[in-house]
Design an enzyme around this catalytic site. Sequence first.
Site, PDB file in Angstrom:
ATOM      1  CG  HIS A 125      39.957  37.353  35.932  1.00  0.00           C
ATOM      2  ND1 HIS A 125      39.310  36.544  36.865  1.00  0.00           N
ATOM      3  CD2 HIS A 125      39.080  36.591  34.605  1.00  0.00           C
ATOM      4  CE1 HIS A 125      38.420  35.897  36.703  1.00  0.00           C
ATOM      5  NE2 HIS A 125      38.296  35.940  35.352  1.00  0.00           N
ATOM      6  CG  HIS A 137      37.105  40.321  38.745  1.00  0.00           C
ATOM      7  ND1 HIS A 137      36.094  40.226  39.764  1.00  0.00           N
ATOM      8  CD2 HIS A 137      37.872  39.195  38.528  1.00  0.00           C
ATOM      9  CE1 HIS A 137      36.224  38.992  40.024  1.00  0.00           C
ATOM     10  NE2 HIS A 137      37.283  38.261  39.242  1.00  0.00           N
ATOM     11  CG  ASP A 193      37.107  34.562  40.135  1.00  0.00           C
ATOM     12  OD1 ASP A 193      36.215  35.160  41.000  1.00  0.00           O
ATOM     13  OD2 ASP A 193      37.893  34.739  39.749  1.00  0.00           O
TER      14      ASP A 193
END
Length: 200
Positions: A7, A39, A100
């Site tokens: 991430h 992301h 998430d």
Amino acid sequence: DVDLDVHVHERGASGLETLERLAAQTVANGYEGRVTASHAYALADASRREANDTGDRLSTVIEAFRAAEMDVITCYQSTPVGMPIRELREAGLDISHGTDQVHDIWGAHGNLDALEAMLVESLRLDGYASNEGLRTLWDLITARGASVLGIEGYEPAVGTSADLVVHSAASPEWAILTNETPAYVITDGTVVAEDGTLAR
């Protein structure tokens, strides 16, 4: 010896540097095809800079991703405007959707409904990525998601696993726009839910 989902939340130049280093380290360690950048907000920043003729950083990062055979996962609660979905797809990279953030400390919202997520994406990305069409967004939660996860035999065909979500909409685009409850949820050939009610 496990695959990696990294991430990367940094924005701007710092985020782009992180993404480039991640790709370089992927190649240096022989992990091509085994790393996903999730992301990756900075990709949107690079896209906006290119639009303003201030550099070609996005192309540089995409080439680094291509060399590392890296995938990208975006998340509807946090996809930035300008996320270069089209450019990533045209470069042959897999970009899919996941989340998430479902009733946790980051955001007390969300229900894991992928169609609702794509409806939000269609509004968030209006005027940029969504002009590729709702079919592109459908692709993020279906075929591209399966590809990123390495799921083989994803398309409905004789002999593949009968794990299905069945909608009554006339098309994938209409399924996103109407956002209705699935008619059926089928797991391994067994109906486990019908019209939003669990099968007994």
